[in-house]
Design a protein around this motif. Structure first.
Motif, PDB file in Angstrom:
ATOM      1  N   ALA A 150       0.473  -0.790   0.298  1.00  0.00           N
ATOM      2  CA  ALA A 150      -0.036   0.327   0.602  1.00  0.00           C
ATOM      3  C   ALA A 150       0.764   1.331  -0.075  1.00  0.00           C
ATOM      4  CB  ALA A 150      -0.837  -0.033   1.446  1.00  0.00           C
ATOM      5  N   GLY A 151       1.885   1.570  -0.324  1.00  0.00           N
ATOM      6  CA  GLY A 151       3.224   2.236  -0.506  1.00  0.00           C
ATOM      7  C   GLY A 151       3.438   2.646   0.592  1.00  0.00           C
ATOM      8  N   LEU A 152       3.249   2.055   1.966  1.00  0.00           N
ATOM      9  CA  LEU A 152       3.590   2.184   2.920  1.00  0.00           C
ATOM     10  C   LEU A 152       5.089   1.418   4.086  1.00  0.00           C
ATOM     11  CD1 LEU A 152       0.681   1.997   4.691  1.00  0.00           C
ATOM     12  CD2 LEU A 152       0.764   3.527   4.532  1.00  0.00           C
ATOM     13  N   LYS A 153       5.559   2.057   3.796  1.00  0.00           N
ATOM     14  CA  LYS A 153       6.760   2.122   4.510  1.00  0.00           C
ATOM     15  C   LYS A 153       7.340   1.778   6.379  1.00  0.00           C
ATOM     16  CE  LYS A 153      11.811   4.313   6.388  1.00  0.00           C
ATOM     17  NZ  LYS A 153      12.996   4.865   6.288  1.00  0.00           N
ATOM     18  N   PHE A 154       7.517  -0.172   5.726  1.00  0.00           N
ATOM     19  CA  PHE A 154       8.049  -0.698   6.998  1.00  0.00           C
ATOM     20  C   PHE A 154       9.499  -0.837   7.063  1.00  0.00           C
ATOM     21  CE2 PHE A 154       3.788  -1.922   6.039  1.00  0.00           C
ATOM     22  CZ  PHE A 154       3.198  -2.674   7.141  1.00  0.00           C
ATOM     23  N   CYS A 155       9.610  -0.970   9.195  1.00  0.00           N
ATOM     24  CA  CYS A 155      10.960  -1.328   9.758  1.00  0.00           C
ATOM     25  C   CYS A 155      11.087  -2.251  10.219  1.00  0.00           C
ATOM     26  CB  CYS A 155      11.237   0.318  10.384  1.00  0.00           C
ATOM     27  SG  CYS A 155      11.145   1.507   9.452  1.00  0.00           S
ATOM     28  N   ARG A 156      11.751  -2.709  10.063  1.00  0.00           N
ATOM     29  CA  ARG A 156      12.444  -3.746  10.444  1.00  0.00           C
ATOM     30  C   ARG A 156      12.941  -4.524  11.781  1.00  0.00           C
ATOM     31  NH1 ARG A 156      17.519  -6.800   8.836  1.00  0.00           N
ATOM     32  NH2 ARG A 156      18.654  -5.126   7.301  1.00  0.00           N
ATOM     33  N   GLN A 157      12.812  -4.962  12.839  1.00  0.00           N
ATOM     34  CA  GLN A 157      12.935  -4.634  14.611  1.00  0.00           C
ATOM     35  C   GLN A 157      13.417  -3.266  15.015  1.00  0.00           C
ATOM     36  OE1 GLN A 157      13.256  -8.122  15.690  1.00  0.00           O
ATOM     37  NE2 GLN A 157      13.066  -9.073  13.720  1.00  0.00           N
ATOM     38  N   HIS A 158      12.075  -2.937  14.666  1.00  0.00           N
ATOM     39  CA  HIS A 158      12.326  -1.761  15.183  1.00  0.00           C
ATOM     40  C   HIS A 158      11.680  -1.159  16.590  1.00  0.00           C
ATOM     41  CE1 HIS A 158      11.473   2.403  14.331  1.00  0.00           C
ATOM     42  NE2 HIS A 158      10.395   2.570  15.343  1.00  0.00           N
ATOM     43  N   PRO A 159      12.830  -0.408  17.394  1.00  0.00           N
ATOM     44  CA  PRO A 159      12.275  -0.396  18.521  1.00  0.00           C
ATOM     45  C   PRO A 159      11.162   0.178  19.053  1.00  0.00           C
ATOM     46  CG  PRO A 159      14.541   0.625  18.595  1.00  0.00           C
ATOM     47  CD  PRO A 159      14.450  -0.059  16.686  1.00  0.00           C
ATOM     48  N   VAL A 160      10.823   0.454  20.218  1.00  0.00           N
ATOM     49  CA  VAL A 160       9.210   0.600  21.014  1.00  0.00           C
ATOM     50  C   VAL A 160       9.625   1.081  22.359  1.00  0.00           C
ATOM     51  CG1 VAL A 160       7.352   1.520  20.902  1.00  0.00           C
ATOM     52  CG2 VAL A 160       8.051   1.149  18.735  1.00  0.00           C
ATOM     53  N   LEU A 215       9.512  -4.383  17.729  1.00  0.00           N
ATOM     54  CA  LEU A 215       9.065  -4.917  17.163  1.00  0.00           C
ATOM     55  C   LEU A 215       9.177  -5.501  15.296  1.00  0.00           C
ATOM     56  CD1 LEU A 215       6.494  -1.568  16.854  1.00  0.00           C
ATOM     57  CD2 LEU A 215       7.013  -4.411  18.858  1.00  0.00           C
ATOM     58  N   ASP A 216       8.757  -6.782  15.397  1.00  0.00           N
ATOM     59  CA  ASP A 216       9.595  -7.380  14.472  1.00  0.00           C
ATOM     60  C   ASP A 216       9.466  -6.589  13.006  1.00  0.00           C
ATOM     61  OD1 ASP A 216      10.035 -10.128  15.540  1.00  0.00           O
ATOM     62  OD2 ASP A 216       7.683 -11.303  14.907  1.00  0.00           O
ATOM     63  N   PHE A 217       8.237  -6.148  12.528  1.00  0.00           N
ATOM     64  CA  PHE A 217       8.054  -4.993  11.490  1.00  0.00           C
ATOM     65  C   PHE A 217       7.869  -4.290  12.078  1.00  0.00           C
ATOM     66  CE2 PHE A 217       8.706  -8.968   9.735  1.00  0.00           C
ATOM     67  CZ  PHE A 217       9.238  -9.104   8.799  1.00  0.00           C
ATOM     68  N   TYR A 218       7.650  -2.020  11.531  1.00  0.00           N
ATOM     69  CA  TYR A 218       6.564  -1.891  12.208  1.00  0.00           C
ATOM     70  C   TYR A 218       6.145  -0.888  10.931  1.00  0.00           C
ATOM     71  CZ  TYR A 218       5.446   2.482  14.884  1.00  0.00           C
ATOM     72  OH  TYR A 218       4.157   3.427  15.572  1.00  0.00           O
ATOM     73  N   CYS A 219       5.408  -0.163  10.730  1.00  0.00           N
ATOM     74  CA  CYS A 219       4.420   0.973  10.263  1.00  0.00           C
ATOM     75  C   CYS A 219       4.353   1.952  10.867  1.00  0.00           C
ATOM     76  CB  CYS A 219       3.670   0.113   8.755  1.00  0.00           C
ATOM     77  SG  CYS A 219       2.965   1.526   8.105  1.00  0.00           S
TER      78      CYS A 219
END
Length: 119
Positions: free
Chosen positions: A34-44, A49-53
């Motif tokens: 959907a044209g959205l950016k996902f990051c992998r192994q993202h700290p929150v 998180l495995d993947f985060y948008c």
């Protein structure tokens, strides 16, 4: 804001994706959903998180067999509750589904991400 320990863990984990995570990453990266950016192994906060948008405030977690353990289920529930309090929705996807039903998994992620972006 991520905690320093989470940032360090994220850096290490980016180099050690599980096979199902690596397979899913091929389709999530490069704005292919959907044209959205996902990051992998993202700290929150204290979590990675495995993947985060960020645009959709959507986390995608690929759960292996260890996540069916009662202790782990409780930990996952607390983690998901904490993320929900931050406004982040969590999709938990069994690793086996990434292996056997990738098209369905990708469609589900896309639908949920678009719903969250549209509000």
């Amino acid at each position: 804001m991520p905690q320093q320990g989470a940032v360090s863990r994220a850096r290490v984990q980016r180099c050690a994706l599980t096979p199902p995570e690596a397979r899913l990453w091929v389709y999530l990266r490069g704005r292919r959903i959907a044209g959205l950016k996902f990051c992998r192994q993202h700290p929150v906060g204290p979590h990675v998180l495995d993947f985060y948008c960020a645009e959709a405030k959507l986390a995608v977690e690929v759960d292996g067999r260890q996540h069916s353990d009662a202790d782990r289920e409780g930990h996952d529930r607390l983690r998901s509750d904490w993320l929900a309090a931050q406004g982040i929705a969590v999709l938990r996807i069994p690793a086996e589904h990434v292996r056997t039903s990738l098209d369905g998994v990708l469609a589900w992620i896309e639908t949920k991400a678009e719903e969250r972006v549209r509000g």
